[in-house]
Design a protein around this motif. Structure first.
Motif, PDB file in Angstrom:
ATOM      1  N   SER A   1     -11.270 -41.840  57.511  1.00  0.00           N
ATOM      2  CA  SER A   1     -11.294 -42.508  56.206  1.00  0.00           C
ATOM      3  C   SER A   1     -11.114 -41.466  55.119  1.00  0.00           C
ATOM      4  O   SER A   1     -11.423 -40.286  55.303  1.00  0.00           O
ATOM      5  CB  SER A   1     -12.619 -43.257  56.001  1.00  0.00           C
ATOM      6  N   PHE A   2     -10.629 -41.903  53.956  1.00  0.00           N
ATOM      7  CA  PHE A   2     -10.542 -40.999  52.815  1.00  0.00           C
ATOM      8  C   PHE A   2     -10.731 -41.774  51.517  1.00  0.00           C
ATOM      9  O   PHE A   2     -10.485 -42.975  51.455  1.00  0.00           O
ATOM     10  CB  PHE A   2      -9.217 -40.214  52.807  1.00  0.00           C
ATOM     11  N   GLY A   3     -11.199 -41.081  50.496  1.00  0.00           N
ATOM     12  CA  GLY A   3     -11.453 -41.699  49.203  1.00  0.00           C
ATOM     13  C   GLY A   3     -10.318 -41.415  48.231  1.00  0.00           C
ATOM     14  O   GLY A   3      -9.672 -40.377  48.307  1.00  0.00           O
ATOM     15  N   VAL A   4     -10.081 -42.364  47.322  1.00  0.00           N
ATOM     16  CA  VAL A   4      -9.008 -42.212  46.339  1.00  0.00           C
ATOM     17  C   VAL A   4      -9.484 -42.689  44.972  1.00  0.00           C
ATOM     18  O   VAL A   4     -10.134 -43.741  44.854  1.00  0.00           O
ATOM     19  CB  VAL A   4      -7.751 -43.018  46.725  1.00  0.00           C
TER      20      VAL A   4
ATOM     21  N   PHE B   1     -12.200 -36.740  53.536  1.00  0.00           N
ATOM     22  CA  PHE B   1     -11.709 -36.035  52.360  1.00  0.00           C
ATOM     23  C   PHE B   1     -11.467 -37.063  51.257  1.00  0.00           C
ATOM     24  O   PHE B   1     -11.515 -38.275  51.490  1.00  0.00           O
ATOM     25  CB  PHE B   1     -10.416 -35.260  52.659  1.00  0.00           C
ATOM     26  N   ALA B   2     -11.237 -36.575  50.052  1.00  0.00           N
ATOM     27  CA  ALA B   2     -10.938 -37.448  48.917  1.00  0.00           C
ATOM     28  C   ALA B   2      -9.701 -36.929  48.201  1.00  0.00           C
ATOM     29  O   ALA B   2      -9.312 -35.768  48.343  1.00  0.00           O
ATOM     30  CB  ALA B   2     -12.125 -37.519  47.958  1.00  0.00           C
ATOM     31  N   VAL B   3      -9.089 -37.815  47.429  1.00  0.00           N
ATOM     32  CA  VAL B   3      -7.877 -37.485  46.688  1.00  0.00           C
ATOM     33  C   VAL B   3      -8.026 -37.966  45.255  1.00  0.00           C
ATOM     34  O   VAL B   3      -8.434 -39.112  45.017  1.00  0.00           O
ATOM     35  CB  VAL B   3      -6.643 -38.165  47.325  1.00  0.00           C
ATOM     36  N   HIS B   4      -7.726 -37.072  44.304  1.00  0.00           N
ATOM     37  CA  HIS B   4      -7.594 -37.494  42.905  1.00  0.00           C
ATOM     38  C   HIS B   4      -6.125 -37.410  42.536  1.00  0.00           C
ATOM     39  O   HIS B   4      -5.499 -36.359  42.689  1.00  0.00           O
ATOM     40  CB  HIS B   4      -8.432 -36.626  41.961  1.00  0.00           C
ATOM     41  N   LEU B   5      -5.572 -38.504  42.029  1.00  0.00           N
ATOM     42  CA  LEU B   5      -4.134 -38.638  41.851  1.00  0.00           C
ATOM     43  C   LEU B   5      -3.615 -38.120  40.511  1.00  0.00           C
ATOM     44  O   LEU B   5      -2.539 -38.509  40.068  1.00  0.00           O
ATOM     45  CB  LEU B   5      -3.722 -40.103  42.055  1.00  0.00           C
TER      46      LEU B   5
ATOM     47  N   PRO C   1     -13.882 -32.079  51.270  1.00  0.00           N
ATOM     48  CA  PRO C   1     -12.850 -31.497  50.410  1.00  0.00           C
ATOM     49  C   PRO C   1     -12.175 -32.549  49.539  1.00  0.00           C
ATOM     50  O   PRO C   1     -12.109 -33.725  49.907  1.00  0.00           O
ATOM     51  CB  PRO C   1     -11.858 -30.893  51.414  1.00  0.00           C
ATOM     52  N   VAL C   2     -11.679 -32.124  48.399  1.00  0.00           N
ATOM     53  CA  VAL C   2     -10.980 -33.009  47.467  1.00  0.00           C
ATOM     54  C   VAL C   2      -9.604 -32.416  47.169  1.00  0.00           C
ATOM     55  O   VAL C   2      -9.498 -31.256  46.760  1.00  0.00           O
ATOM     56  CB  VAL C   2     -11.760 -33.191  46.153  1.00  0.00           C
ATOM     57  N   HIS C   3      -8.580 -33.220  47.363  1.00  0.00           N
ATOM     58  CA  HIS C   3      -7.222 -32.803  47.026  1.00  0.00           C
ATOM     59  C   HIS C   3      -6.906 -33.269  45.604  1.00  0.00           C
ATOM     60  O   HIS C   3      -7.082 -34.449  45.271  1.00  0.00           O
ATOM     61  CB  HIS C   3      -6.217 -33.415  48.007  1.00  0.00           C
TER      62      HIS C   3
ATOM     63  N   ARG D   1      -9.261 -24.144  40.559  1.00  0.00           N
ATOM     64  CA  ARG D   1      -9.686 -24.981  41.688  1.00  0.00           C
ATOM     65  C   ARG D   1      -8.834 -26.232  41.842  1.00  0.00           C
ATOM     66  O   ARG D   1      -8.931 -26.934  42.863  1.00  0.00           O
ATOM     67  CB  ARG D   1     -11.158 -25.368  41.530  1.00  0.00           C
ATOM     68  N   LEU D   2      -7.994 -26.518  40.856  1.00  0.00           N
ATOM     69  CA  LEU D   2      -7.104 -27.671  40.986  1.00  0.00           C
ATOM     70  C   LEU D   2      -5.916 -27.369  41.899  1.00  0.00           C
ATOM     71  O   LEU D   2      -5.171 -28.276  42.260  1.00  0.00           O
ATOM     72  CB  LEU D   2      -6.607 -28.127  39.612  1.00  0.00           C
ATOM     73  N   ASN D   3      -5.744 -26.119  42.241  1.00  0.00           N
ATOM     74  CA  ASN D   3      -4.747 -25.747  43.241  1.00  0.00           C
ATOM     75  C   ASN D   3      -5.369 -25.932  44.621  1.00  0.00           C
ATOM     76  O   ASN D   3      -6.125 -25.100  45.089  1.00  0.00           O
ATOM     77  CB  ASN D   3      -4.302 -24.295  43.036  1.00  0.00           C
ATOM     78  N   THR D   4      -5.044 -27.040  45.273  1.00  0.00           N
ATOM     79  CA  THR D   4      -5.623 -27.335  46.589  1.00  0.00           C
ATOM     80  C   THR D   4      -4.601 -27.140  47.702  1.00  0.00           C
ATOM     81  O   THR D   4      -4.763 -27.666  48.802  1.00  0.00           O
ATOM     82  CB  THR D   4      -6.204 -28.763  46.622  1.00  0.00           C
ATOM     83  N   THR D   5      -3.543 -26.377  47.409  1.00  0.00           N
ATOM     84  CA  THR D   5      -2.548 -26.110  48.452  1.00  0.00           C
ATOM     85  C   THR D   5      -3.128 -25.282  49.585  1.00  0.00           C
ATOM     86  O   THR D   5      -2.632 -25.330  50.711  1.00  0.00           O
ATOM     87  CB  THR D   5      -1.334 -25.357  47.874  1.00  0.00           C
TER      88      THR D   5
END
Length: 397
Positions: free
Chosen positions: A42-45, A91-95, A128-130, A150-154
């Motif tokens: 599962s992942f959060g968005v 993990f989570a993702v902020h778009l 972790p958050v992408h 920290r916004l560089n999640t590469t």
């Protein structure tokens, strides 16, 4: 399982409310039925937090209110919800658009403080958050500053296996110029052997994401001004443009040739490995208002249409939920903006991923529904339907 319960579950399958191959677990401790299943992961968005420590105010178009100080509270709620979920996201993702451009009006120190404050709330999520980058992120920081932040999640490691796009991701390989445009902010990662997640940089070619002395800025301005005849700050306005031309505004951008070729290579590899692909970006390619579309959306969609492995594209930018299905059968889900979620509600989701479908469990202004994949190519012009009106599950608030 009782006969009555079996017939109830069977009826759900017949009417398409849940997938027929779902595994059902029935609780024997109470008389209530607890229908659950075990996802692969599962992942959060969530999208468009745009935090700023300023009073509420209307958006650029004066059509909706933005609740800047409230947005940090909603991130806090999302993080705690994910931590307490029985199907906890890995993990989570902020778009994109983590902090609002208004922060920079008080100077760089104010932008840095706003970033620290909002990341403190994301840190409460145990995973972790992408971070995908949006126009407001570039209003506050240069591309080089974002690369060093920290916004560089590469390079994100831990629970998610991240693969670099090029050797420029090596921290010992510095950017070629002050702009930092030699560093690639697009990448892929594999949370499961059967799935590939692709993060696109939709401001690869843009007037707001490069310094004015950068060749990429000159290229973007040439593309923009060939269509948009406004000048200066008014390049943010679609005044004088009609239809899809309205996408040529300064707060949008495009995917460059090098990134597009990289995307094609990734999709070819995913096809060979029989992986299902999710694409994450900020600017939508489909289903958005004309002034919020990717500059070269047609070119990117044409590339995506060459492959059958793309399940869905998750985007932000518009601040309004929308669902669309393009002529290649690819689903486009636009997430509502946290910053415009009215106090007392929220606008995020937890996505439970299974082998051939995913359950999107929405909170607040984000609806809940089941999405199947892969999808068959649709006939040109065939009408598409929104799954939230067809196969929606019970919404959460």
């Amino acid at each position: 399982m009782s006969s009555r319960l079996w017939h109830y579950l069977h009826s759900l399958q017949i009417y398409g409310r849940v997938p027929a191959n779902r595994v059902y677990c029935v609780s024997h401790q109470t008389m209530t039925t607890n229908i659950t299943s075990c996802p692969l992961f599962s992942f959060g968005v969530l999208a468009d937090v745009q935090y700023a420590d300023i009073p509420n105010r209307l958006n650029f178009a004066k059509t909706s209110m933005r609740y800047y100080r409230n947005s940090i509270k909603l991130v806090h709620q999302a993080a705690l919800t994910w931590n307490q979920d029985s199907r906890k996201p890995s993990f989570a993702v902020h778009l994109g658009d983590l902090i609002d451009g208004f922060n920079n009006r008080e100077g760089k120190a104010n932008s840095e403080k706003a970033l620290r404050d909002i990341l403190t709330e994301f840190d409460k999520f145990d995973g972790p958050v992408h971070h995908i980058l949006g126009n407001h992120d570039f209003y506050n920081f240069t591309r080089k500053e974002l690369w060093d932040s920290r916004l560089n999640t590469t390079q994100l490691t831990g629970k998610v296996n991240v693969e670099d796009t090029t050797t420029s991701h090596n921290p010992t390989n510095p950017p070629e110029n002050e702009c930092g445009c030699s560093n690639k902010l697009y990448y892929k990662f594999n949370p499961h052997p059967d799935f590939c997640f692709v993060v696109l940089d939709t401001y690869d070619i843009s007037g707001c994401s490069h310094l004015q002395q950068c060749p990429h800025y000159e290229e973007a301005l040439k593309i923009l001004c060939a269509v948009n005849k406004n000048t200066g700050y008014e390049l943010n306005s679609p005044t004088g443009l009609e239809g899809k031309e309205r996408r040529y505004v300064l707060y949008n951008g495009g995917v460059g040739k090098e990134q597009l070729q990289w995307l094609r290579n990734v999709l070819e590899e995913a096809t060979r490995k029989q992986q299902t692909v999710f694409i994450l970006d900020h600017i939508p390619m489909f289903g958005a208002t004309d002034q919020c579309l990717l500059w070269n959306y047609e070119e990117v969609l044409e590339t995506l249409g060459e492959f059958d492995c793309v399940a869905a594209i998750l985007s932000g930018h518009t601040h309004t939920y929308n669902y669309g299905e393009d002529t290649n059968g690819i689903r486009h889900i636009i997430f509502p903006g946290i910053v415009e979620a009215t106090p007392g509600t929220n606008a995020f989701a937890t996505i439970d991923v299974y082998s051939d479908y995913c359950d999107i469990r929405g909170y607040g202004q984000m609806p809940s529904f089941t999405l199947r994949y892969p999808v068959c190519n649709k006939t040109m012009g065939e009408e598409c339907t929104d799954p939230t009106k067809e196969t929606s599950v019970q919404a959460t608030s």
